[in-house]
Design a protein around this motif. Structure first.
Motif, PDB file in Angstrom:
ATOM      1  N   LEU A 154       0.644  -1.115  -0.710  1.00  0.00           N
ATOM      2  CA  LEU A 154      -0.271   0.179   0.126  1.00  0.00           C
ATOM      3  C   LEU A 154       0.529   0.983   0.062  1.00  0.00           C
ATOM      4  CD1 LEU A 154      -2.777  -1.208   2.526  1.00  0.00           C
ATOM      5  CD2 LEU A 154      -2.763  -0.434   0.329  1.00  0.00           C
ATOM      6  N   ASP A 155       2.052   1.469   0.453  1.00  0.00           N
ATOM      7  CA  ASP A 155       3.016   2.814   0.024  1.00  0.00           C
ATOM      8  C   ASP A 155       3.563   2.523  -1.083  1.00  0.00           C
ATOM      9  OD1 ASP A 155       2.780   2.889   3.174  1.00  0.00           O
ATOM     10  OD2 ASP A 155       4.660   1.615   3.693  1.00  0.00           O
ATOM     11  N   ILE A 156       3.371   1.777  -1.630  1.00  0.00           N
ATOM     12  CA  ILE A 156       4.192   1.737  -2.663  1.00  0.00           C
ATOM     13  C   ILE A 156       3.122   1.918  -4.036  1.00  0.00           C
ATOM     14  CG2 ILE A 156       4.872   0.409  -4.878  1.00  0.00           C
ATOM     15  CD1 ILE A 156       6.335  -1.339  -3.253  1.00  0.00           C
ATOM     16  N   GLU A 157       1.937   1.370  -3.989  1.00  0.00           N
ATOM     17  CA  GLU A 157       0.304   1.560  -4.662  1.00  0.00           C
ATOM     18  C   GLU A 157      -0.637   1.648  -3.690  1.00  0.00           C
ATOM     19  OE1 GLU A 157       0.043  -0.042  -9.103  1.00  0.00           O
ATOM     20  OE2 GLU A 157      -0.812  -1.337  -7.621  1.00  0.00           O
ATOM     21  N   PRO A 158      -1.466   2.773  -3.237  1.00  0.00           N
ATOM     22  CA  PRO A 158      -2.745   2.283  -2.497  1.00  0.00           C
ATOM     23  C   PRO A 158      -3.965   2.270  -3.688  1.00  0.00           C
ATOM     24  CG  PRO A 158      -1.578   4.429  -1.977  1.00  0.00           C
ATOM     25  CD  PRO A 158      -0.287   3.966  -2.784  1.00  0.00           C
ATOM     26  N   ASP A 159      -3.804   1.498  -3.324  1.00  0.00           N
ATOM     27  CA  ASP A 159      -5.372   0.447  -3.798  1.00  0.00           C
ATOM     28  C   ASP A 159      -6.395  -0.010  -3.642  1.00  0.00           C
ATOM     29  OD1 ASP A 159      -4.777  -2.526  -5.442  1.00  0.00           O
ATOM     30  OD2 ASP A 159      -3.561  -1.913  -4.071  1.00  0.00           O
ATOM     31  N   ALA A 160      -7.222  -0.414  -3.761  1.00  0.00           N
ATOM     32  CA  ALA A 160      -8.621  -0.897  -3.225  1.00  0.00           C
ATOM     33  C   ALA A 160      -8.408  -2.803  -2.958  1.00  0.00           C
ATOM     34  CB  ALA A 160      -9.716  -0.942  -3.986  1.00  0.00           C
ATOM     35  N   THR A 161      -7.728  -3.292  -3.831  1.00  0.00           N
ATOM     36  CA  THR A 161      -7.196  -4.772  -3.590  1.00  0.00           C
ATOM     37  C   THR A 161      -6.836  -5.169  -2.344  1.00  0.00           C
ATOM     38  OG1 THR A 161      -8.578  -5.206  -5.527  1.00  0.00           O
ATOM     39  CG2 THR A 161      -6.885  -6.295  -4.416  1.00  0.00           C
ATOM     40  N   THR A 162      -5.921  -4.615  -2.187  1.00  0.00           N
ATOM     41  CA  THR A 162      -4.953  -4.725  -1.660  1.00  0.00           C
ATOM     42  C   THR A 162      -5.202  -4.250   0.529  1.00  0.00           C
ATOM     43  OG1 THR A 162      -3.195  -3.863  -2.324  1.00  0.00           O
ATOM     44  CG2 THR A 162      -2.213  -4.691  -0.312  1.00  0.00           C
ATOM     45  N   ARG A 163      -6.254  -2.768  -0.096  1.00  0.00           N
ATOM     46  CA  ARG A 163      -7.226  -2.504   1.433  1.00  0.00           C
ATOM     47  C   ARG A 163      -7.747  -3.964   1.434  1.00  0.00           C
ATOM     48  NH1 ARG A 163      -6.060   1.934   5.271  1.00  0.00           N
ATOM     49  NH2 ARG A 163      -4.904   3.331   3.511  1.00  0.00           N
ATOM     50  N   LEU A 164      -8.921  -4.639   0.868  1.00  0.00           N
ATOM     51  CA  LEU A 164      -9.242  -5.892   1.338  1.00  0.00           C
ATOM     52  C   LEU A 164      -8.599  -6.961   1.896  1.00  0.00           C
ATOM     53  CD1 LEU A 164     -11.620  -5.750  -1.830  1.00  0.00           C
ATOM     54  CD2 LEU A 164     -12.689  -4.941   0.125  1.00  0.00           C
ATOM     55  N   TYR A 165      -7.189  -6.935   0.833  1.00  0.00           N
ATOM     56  CA  TYR A 165      -6.833  -8.210   2.004  1.00  0.00           C
ATOM     57  C   TYR A 165      -5.890  -7.649   3.292  1.00  0.00           C
ATOM     58  CZ  TYR A 165      -6.836  -9.903  -2.906  1.00  0.00           C
ATOM     59  OH  TYR A 165      -7.060 -10.705  -3.925  1.00  0.00           O
ATOM     60  N   ARG A 166      -5.800  -6.533   3.497  1.00  0.00           N
ATOM     61  CA  ARG A 166      -5.481  -6.048   4.461  1.00  0.00           C
ATOM     62  C   ARG A 166      -5.941  -6.708   5.791  1.00  0.00           C
ATOM     63  NH1 ARG A 166      -1.546  -0.958   6.149  1.00  0.00           N
ATOM     64  NH2 ARG A 166      -4.048  -0.173   6.450  1.00  0.00           N
ATOM     65  N   GLY A 167      -7.231  -6.036   5.078  1.00  0.00           N
ATOM     66  CA  GLY A 167      -8.131  -5.832   6.130  1.00  0.00           C
ATOM     67  C   GLY A 167      -9.441  -7.400   6.790  1.00  0.00           C
ATOM     68  N   ARG A 168      -9.193  -8.239   5.369  1.00  0.00           N
ATOM     69  CA  ARG A 168      -8.879  -9.376   5.458  1.00  0.00           C
ATOM     70  C   ARG A 168      -7.995  -9.975   7.245  1.00  0.00           C
ATOM     71  NH1 ARG A 168     -10.648 -10.998  -0.503  1.00  0.00           N
ATOM     72  NH2 ARG A 168     -12.704  -9.812   0.201  1.00  0.00           N
ATOM     73  N   ALA A 169      -6.597 -10.220   6.796  1.00  0.00           N
ATOM     74  CA  ALA A 169      -5.674 -10.235   7.291  1.00  0.00           C
ATOM     75  C   ALA A 169      -5.807  -9.512   8.837  1.00  0.00           C
ATOM     76  CB  ALA A 169      -4.532  -9.814   7.258  1.00  0.00           C
ATOM     77  N   TYR A 170      -6.426  -8.504   8.682  1.00  0.00           N
ATOM     78  CA  TYR A 170      -6.505  -7.799  10.489  1.00  0.00           C
ATOM     79  C   TYR A 170      -8.216  -8.575  11.210  1.00  0.00           C
ATOM     80  CZ  TYR A 170      -3.799  -3.534   9.697  1.00  0.00           C
ATOM     81  OH  TYR A 170      -2.710  -2.670   9.802  1.00  0.00           O
ATOM     82  N   SER A 171      -8.990  -8.967  10.468  1.00  0.00           N
ATOM     83  CA  SER A 171     -10.034  -9.540  11.011  1.00  0.00           C
ATOM     84  C   SER A 171      -9.738 -10.476  11.350  1.00  0.00           C
ATOM     85  CB  SER A 171     -10.848  -9.709   9.776  1.00  0.00           C
ATOM     86  OG  SER A 171     -11.528  -9.074   9.209  1.00  0.00           O
ATOM     87  N   ARG A 172      -8.654 -12.285  10.965  1.00  0.00           N
ATOM     88  CA  ARG A 172      -8.077 -13.101  11.686  1.00  0.00           C
ATOM     89  C   ARG A 172      -7.090 -12.637  12.621  1.00  0.00           C
ATOM     90  NH1 ARG A 172      -5.254 -16.649   7.026  1.00  0.00           N
ATOM     91  NH2 ARG A 172      -5.821 -18.260   8.770  1.00  0.00           N
ATOM     92  N   LEU A 173      -6.757 -11.347  12.354  1.00  0.00           N
ATOM     93  CA  LEU A 173      -5.834 -11.204  13.743  1.00  0.00           C
ATOM     94  C   LEU A 173      -6.793 -10.373  14.777  1.00  0.00           C
ATOM     95  CD1 LEU A 173      -2.990  -9.392  12.260  1.00  0.00           C
ATOM     96  CD2 LEU A 173      -2.789 -11.494  14.132  1.00  0.00           C
ATOM     97  N   GLN A 174      -7.834 -10.828  14.491  1.00  0.00           N
ATOM     98  CA  GLN A 174      -9.516  -9.829  15.733  1.00  0.00           C
ATOM     99  C   GLN A 174      -8.880  -8.707  16.405  1.00  0.00           C
ATOM    100  OE1 GLN A 174      -8.020 -13.427  16.703  1.00  0.00           O
ATOM    101  NE2 GLN A 174      -9.699 -13.345  15.540  1.00  0.00           N
ATOM    102  N   ARG A 175      -8.467  -7.848  14.756  1.00  0.00           N
ATOM    103  CA  ARG A 175      -7.818  -6.309  14.731  1.00  0.00           C
ATOM    104  C   ARG A 175      -9.369  -5.703  14.357  1.00  0.00           C
ATOM    105  NH1 ARG A 175      -1.519  -5.175  13.680  1.00  0.00           N
ATOM    106  NH2 ARG A 175      -2.080  -3.126  13.629  1.00  0.00           N
TER     107      ARG A 175
END
Length: 865
Positions: free
Chosen positions: A536-557
């Motif tokens: 995301l630092d290199i290229e902010p985009d919606a898809t990577t936001r989605l993927y990181r959000g899912r990882a955060y979900s699994r971390l219960q963040r």
């Protein structure tokens, strides 16, 4: 000339055995006077013309007074001495009319022809002189020299050898024979003759120069330079010697020394060849602009210098200055329309400029001149491919391969053309033939891609491995191998390859996304989040936001996940996937209104997608709105059924409809749809996983375990499959097997709170390794305070006899979810152990009211009131 010891054109005449006597006393006195003046002319260091004029005057009188043929010969020689060649020829022609067999007249006229560059006339006269007198070495010497000038060294050799045989130290003949041997590439013989000439006359710079050339021809450049040095020590400004010494220095890789000599030569005498060779030297130094300037100077000095033109073309090609290269090549072609090499090069330049039609025209012109030229056929084929004209490209490649069956490049390109024409079998055969001749990393990669498209994953993986063994720096096969290993669930291997790719391309966000996903699949969630953040630092985009959000979900963040999903929606409001993710985040927070709002927006964007209606049905079920859930689930199934009717071979339709049947608890229909999906797509991991879960819910553990075994064989690195198999074994009371599977999941890197909780619970109900179970539960609770995890901790505490702690934990779990049957039942048991009989019985009764089978479940665990 013979009568007066005239020197030969470029060398002194050899000593004469038989020289004609001075004119006899029976001739007019003027004839003797003319002969005396000629001797004086040849013996004088200066003022020769005066003596020649005196001889001419006396010779005129000699002829007028009846001197006859001798008088005509002497006058002819006087005219020759004064460079009056036409007059000299007239006198000698007249003499030969009167006396056709005059060897002297033939010899003299031969010299005049030689001077006038009428070499054939000279040869004829010298030959006639030799026929008159076979011992005439003068004529043999001059004829030998003339044959050399006519580029017929084989004819020159016997004449010069005859002179040398009689006069072994005769330097001019030795030097000329040295040139003959040099012209034939007989360097040792040339060096021997030049050395003999030098021994005869150590001041003869021509002999040193010639020997230097012979040494250079033999590759003995240090000795060549030594000879050139001797010449230059006496004639420092001799341009030809400077040039040849420069060439020898160039051969010895003394580029600076060569340039210095070429430059010195050019100061004395600008010359196309020297400019060209200095250009070559500059090119060797990498000084391309100076090289170009020299090639241009060579062409200016001699517009017909094809070597310089071709050298300039090569440099222009390297600098991609194709328009200028085309101008040079057009110049060559204008001079010789049959210059196949120039036509091919111009065709290539046109192709590089993106003018394929002009390129094809030139290749075709070249092929009209050389129809069997495999290279031209090959390059024309490549040009046809840029036009996507695969029919003509294939025809040319077939012809090229017919002429050159071992041409690996042509075979590889035919493979590409066949692949473009959907002939994958033919493409594989050609790539295999190409690689048997020339194992190319790129070709292994391309063959691997064809195997992969054909579903031949093992063959594809083998080819990617071979490509990387040949060239580990290639990105394409490594990226392809990442794709395959991820499909196969071998995420550790994928990460290893991605680490290498990222070092080579640290600014490629796609690589970080792939590594993040692989780490996520291994349960390395913190590392996954870090990679998604870098992307995301290199290229902010919606898809990577989605993927990181899912990882955060699994971390219960969940706050971080919600923020990412909201940002994805803001970045791409028309993204159905983003709205789905945000709906899921709201649903997890039990914000059903927010979840329904987002899934409603997704449905508005894609109203014919039955899967979205099923998702909304799932939210409505959680919200307790059974009627809406039923309506959406049925509508979703109807839409998916229509999709299936349109495309009955698409496995995805059956998989999605099975989800709808699951919502409606029509497990048999769901399992049937999943069976169809797996028939159409046997390697569908999601379908195998879902069917295994449904078999478990349908109390068919053997079938569930069969599907999980198939799924794990396809993706052994997918930790979620081991978790599901562990849960299935646990439900079937195989505690040992369940714990082993959950251990495997953790070993694969899955340390999420859910997996740690499952492993804690398995050991707790099995009543084994309780300290390990306690550690798992506490680690899971450090991430999430979900009631299920607190319930697992309480069970461990109960097993360890820590009843007060267990009671506190059950109280906490029930404060979050008061209607959790397992927590109520176990709190009742804890209270009974603590002597709180009535309270304990009340909790047990409440649990049985919610789940009448709860007592049997805990009895299987060895727990009862």
């Amino acid at each position: 000339m013979k009568t007066f010891l005239l020197l030969a054109a470029l060398a002194a005449a050899p000593p004469h055995e038989t020289l004609p006597s001075a004119p006899g006393t029976d001739l007019p006195p003027a004839c003797s006077e003319a002969a005396g003046a000629m001797r004086s002319a040849y013996g004088a260091d200066s003022g020769k013309d005066t003596f020649f004029h005196q001889a001419l005057d006396a010779a005129d009188r000699c002829v007028q007074q009846g001197g006859g043929v001798p008088g005509l010969i002497i006058r002819g020689e006087a005219h020759f001495g004064l460079n009056q060649f036409d007059l000299a020829l007239a006198d000698l022609d007249d003499a030969l009319k009167r006396e056709p067999f005059s060897g002297i007249a033939r010899f003299d006229r031969g010299l005049i022809y030689l001077q006038a560059k009428n070499y054939q006339g000279a040869v004829d006269d010298f030959t006639a002189a030799i026929e008159v007198n076979p011992a005439d070495l003068d004529s043999r010497f001059e004829r030998g020299w003339t044959w050399l000038l006519l580029n017929q060294p084989d004819k020159a050799l016997p004449d010069l050898s005859a002179v040398i045989e009689k006069y072994p130290s005769y330097e001019p003949a030795l030097r000329l024979r040295g040139l003959v041997y040099a012209s034939k590439g007989q360097w040792d013989e040339a060096i021997a003759d030049d050395s003999a000439a030098i021994a005869a006359d150590a001041t003869d710079d021509d002999a040193f120069f010639n020997r230097g050339l012979a040494y250079a021809g033999a590759g003995r450049h240090k000795e060549a330079i030594a000879d050139f040095d001797i010449v230059l020590s006496r004639s420092p400004g001799d341009s030809r010697t400077l040039y040849e010494r420069g060439r020898s220095k160039q051969s010895l890789k003394d580029i600076d020394g060569a340039i210095a000599d070429f430059s010195a030569s050019l100061k004395v005498k600008p010359d196309s060849a020297v400019y060209n060779d200095r250009g070559v030297a500059y090119e060797a130094k990498g000084d391309i602009e100076k090289a170009l300037a020299d090639y241009s100077a060579a062409i200016t000095a001699d517009p017909g210098d094809e070597t310089a033109i071709r050298n300039r073309v090569t440099l222009l090609f390297n600098k991609r200055r194709f328009s200028e290269a085309i101008d040079d090549l057009s110049d060559l072609i204008s001079r010789d329309a049959k210059d196949v090499a120039a036509l091919r090069l111009r065709a290539f330049a046109y192709a590089q400029k993106g003018e394929p039609d002009l390129a094809i025209a030139d290749y075709s012109a070249a092929l009209a001149l050389a129809p069997d030229d495999a290279d031209t056929l090959f390059y024309r084929a490549l040009t046809y491919t840029t036009k996507r004209d695969y029919v003509h490209a294939l025809a040319d490649l077939d012809a090229a391969i017919a002429h050159a069956p071992k041409n690996a490049d042509a075979l590889c390109w035919r493979a590409r053309v066949r692949d473009a024409g959907n002939d994958s079998a033919g493409a594989l055969n050609d790539f295999t033939a190409c690689l048997a001749i020339d194992p190319q990393a790129s070709a292994f990669n391309e063959r691997g891609e064809i195997h992969e498209r054909r579903g031949e994953r093992d063959a594809a993986r083998a080819d990617y491995d071979k490509a990387l063994s040949l060239d580990p720096t290639l990105a394409a096969p490594r990226r392809n191998r990442v794709h395959l290993t991820m499909l196969g669930g071998d995420y550790a291997a994928a990460i290893a390859d991605l680490d290498i790719l990222i070092v080579a391309a640290p600014k490629d966000p796609a690589l970080y996304r792939l590594r993040a996903f692989s780490r996520e699949m291994r349960g390395e969630l913190d590392k996954a989040v870090a990679d998604y953040s870098t992307a995301l630092d290199i290229e902010p985009d919606a898809t990577t936001r989605l993927y990181r959000g899912r990882a955060y979900s699994r971390l219960q963040r969940f706050d971080d996940a919600l923020a990412d999903f909201a940002a994805a929606v803001a970045l791409k409001p028309d993204s159905v996937e983003a709205h789905i993710a945000l709906a899921g985040a709201y649903d997890y927070r039990r914000d059903f209104a927010g979840a329904l709002d987002q899934i409603g927006k997704a449905i508005a964007l894609s109203p014919r997608d039955g899967r979205l209606l099923l998702m909304r049905a799932g939210i409505e079920r959680e919200d307790g709105n059974d009627a809406a859930m039923q309506t959406d689930a049925k509508a979703g199934i109807d839409l998916l059924s229509a999709d299936i009717a349109r495309d009955p071979k698409a496995a995805s339709g059956y998989y999605s409809r099975a989800q709808g049947y699951e919502i409606l608890k029509r497990f048999g229909d769901a399992i049937a749809d999943l069976g169809t999906a797996l028939t159409l797509e046997p390697g569908n991991l999601a379908a195998l996983k879902m069917r295994a879960r449904l078999y478990g819910r349908n109390r068919q553990p053997d079938l569930a375990l069969r599907d999980l075994a198939s799924a794990i064989a396809l993706a052994p690195g997918d930790s979620s499959l081991h978790v599901l198999r562990g849960d299935t074994l646990l439900a079937n009371r195989d505690f040992t097997g369940a714990i082993a599977e959950l251990d495997r999941a953790v070993a694969l890197g899955d340390t999420t709170s859910g997996t740690l909780n499952d492993r804690c619970w398995a050991r707790a109900v099995a009543n084994v390794e309780l300290p390990t179970a306690l550690a798992d539960c506490r680690k899971a609770l450090s991430v999430s305070q979900r009631p299920a995890i607190i319930d697992s901790l309480a069970m461990v505490q109960f097993r360890m006899g820590q009843f007060a702690d267990a009671l506190a934990s059950y109280d906490k779990a029930l404060s979050i979810n008061p209607k959790q049957p397992s927590s109520l039942y176990m709190r009742g048991l804890v209270k009974l152990r603590l002597g709180q009989t009535d309270a304990g019985k009340a909790d047990i009764a409440a649990a049985l009211a919610l789940d009448p089978g709860i007592a049997g479940t805990f009895k299987d665990f060895g727990l009862s009131p």
